[in-house]
Every structure is written in C-alpha cells, then in structure tokens.
Design an enzyme around this catalytic site. Structure first.
Site, PDB file in Angstrom:
ATOM      1  N   LYS A  84       0.866  -1.180   0.000  1.00  0.00           N
ATOM      2  CA  LYS A  84       0.000   0.000   0.000  1.00  0.00           C
ATOM      3  C   LYS A  84       0.903   1.231   0.000  1.00  0.00           C
ATOM      4  O   LYS A  84       1.799   1.346   0.843  1.00  0.00           O
ATOM      5  CB  LYS A  84      -0.867   0.031   1.261  1.00  0.00           C
ATOM      6  CG  LYS A  84      -1.976  -0.999   1.273  1.00  0.00           C
ATOM      7  CD  LYS A  84      -2.703  -1.026   2.616  1.00  0.00           C
ATOM      8  CE  LYS A  84      -3.601   0.170   2.818  1.00  0.00           C
ATOM      9  NZ  LYS A  84      -4.414   0.016   4.071  1.00  0.00           N
ATOM     10  N   ILE A  85       0.634   2.137  -0.925  1.00  0.00           N
ATOM     11  CA  ILE A  85       1.403   3.378  -0.985  1.00  0.00           C
ATOM     12  C   ILE A  85       0.421   4.550  -0.905  1.00  0.00           C
ATOM     13  O   ILE A  85      -0.538   4.607  -1.689  1.00  0.00           O
ATOM     14  CB  ILE A  85       2.191   3.492  -2.331  1.00  0.00           C
ATOM     15  CG1 ILE A  85       3.025   2.235  -2.613  1.00  0.00           C
ATOM     16  CG2 ILE A  85       3.022   4.769  -2.365  1.00  0.00           C
ATOM     17  CD1 ILE A  85       4.353   2.167  -1.919  1.00  0.00           C
TER      18      ILE A  85
END
Ligand code: G3P
Length: 217
Positions: A84-85
């Site tokens: 997840k960014i």
C-alpha cells in the site's frame, strides 16, 4: 472481500468462511496490536493465510527515499505481500518507480479522497485504489459519487486498476460502495459480524427451531 485488521484472532475467526481474498493493514491498525512489531504481526498473519490470499502492508516514510526503502523492505518478506502506498506526491513517485522496476508487484494506492488521486494512481500503474468512504463522509463528500465517477473514468481510460473500498463505519456504506461499482471492499471484522446478523432472520430461525422440536410459540 478483504478484512481490514491486523488482529490475528479476528482473521482466524473469518478464515473458515472462505470469504477472504486477503487482509489489509495500515500503521494505525498495527499500532493497536500492543507490544508487537510490524514484522512479527505480518509473519503471524502470513502463517495463517492460504497460498492465494494476500496481505497488504502500508509503506511509510516522510521522504520519497524513506517510502521507497520501506516498500522494498516490506516486499522482500513474502510473495503474498502486496504494498500500500499513500496517494500523495512522494507516493506517486514511489508507485511509478516500483512499477517500472518490478511490474509484477501488486500496488494499492491508499488514502484516496478524490477522482483525481485515483486517476494519477491508475496512470502510475497501480493495481488498486482505496477510496476512504467513511472519512469522505465525515468531510461532507459523497463517496458513492466519487466511486461512480472513478469507475466511469477507469472504463473510459481502459485501465485495469480496480477499486477497493475502505474506511467503513456501517454496513450501508459497504453495500453502497459495491453498488457504486467498487470491485471489492476491505471491512473491519465487527462489521462482518453485523452483516451476518439480522433480527428478522433471527426471529424466523428461532421459530423454525421451535417447530422442529415440536414446540409452539
Ligand atoms: O483500509 C483503510 C482504512 O483502514 C481506514 O479506515 O476506519 O481508519 O477510516 P478508518
């Protein structure tokens, strides 16, 4: 369906149902598991997930370099980990770089509050975008409208980026998100419990059980 938690007991309770595509975590959910490190919790979750189930872990870092380093550390642990960014300026840099270097890595752009963020994440090659439904509602934003517009835009662009609805505080938000066109949702365990319970169904089932025993109301 994904479970939005870092709690082993909650994940274990849901595994027998065969509903889960995977588990999503974030730094806040990890911090709730007192006295444990991210590495420990991730190892434990992976040990109970199946071969095809994914664990999403969020990269953190104040600078672009820190975010990139953390993403590399997270991804080095297990092939079932997806990253997840956060969808901000540093995040867009890191998503682009990661996809160029390792196209097979699965990336979820997180902390999405606008169609514009989703547009940029899709162009960066992200596999998923996570609109924060309840946090949008808290700011007077229409999550359903934003999701419907994102679905239309992705279709128009012909991108394969999917929408994973996140941040739910009630079950209506979940169904509205799916009906608006989200491909999937990540749900806290307590809301899955609520979805399984229905007062009218419970009354009917109780009556059936009474009649099955030869009793009467
Ligand atoms: O997956 C993102 C989500 O965990 C954020 O949820 O409930 O903290 O708004 P919430």
């Amino acid at each position: 369906m994904f479970l939005d938690t870092a709690n082993i007991t909650e994940i274990e309770a849901m595994l027998p149902f065969n509903w889960l595509t995977g588990v999503t975590t974030n730094p806040t959910l990890l911090a709730k598991e007192k006295g444990q490190t991210r590495a420990n919790i991730s190892r434990e979750i992976l040990s109970i997930l199946g071969e095809s189930q994914r664990l999403f872990i969020q990269a953190t870092g104040v600078t672009q370099a820190e975010l990139y380093e953390d993403a590399q550390t997270i991804l080095s642990k297990d092939a079932r980990i997806a990253i997840k960014i956060p969808a901000d300026q540093n995040g867009f840099h890191v998503m682009t770089q990661l996809k160029q270097e390792r196209p097979d890595v699965e990336i979820l752009a997180t902390a999405i509050f606008s169609v514009e963020q989703s547009y940029l994440a899709a162009l960066a090659g992200c596999d998923w975008v996570a609109p924060y439904v309840n946090r949008m509602a808290n700011q007077g934003l229409s999550a359903s409208r934003i999701i419907t517009d994102t679905v239309a835009l992705f279709k128009q662009l012909g991108v394969s980026t999917k929408i994973l609805g996140a941040s739910f505080k009630n079950t209506a938000q979940i169904t509205e998100t799916l009906i608006a066109g989200a491909a999937d949702v990540t749900i806290p365990a307590d809301l899955v419990e609520v979805m399984m319970q229905n007062k009218l169904a419970a009354d009917s089932i109780q009556t059936f059980n009474l009649h099955a025993k030869g009793g009467c109301k």
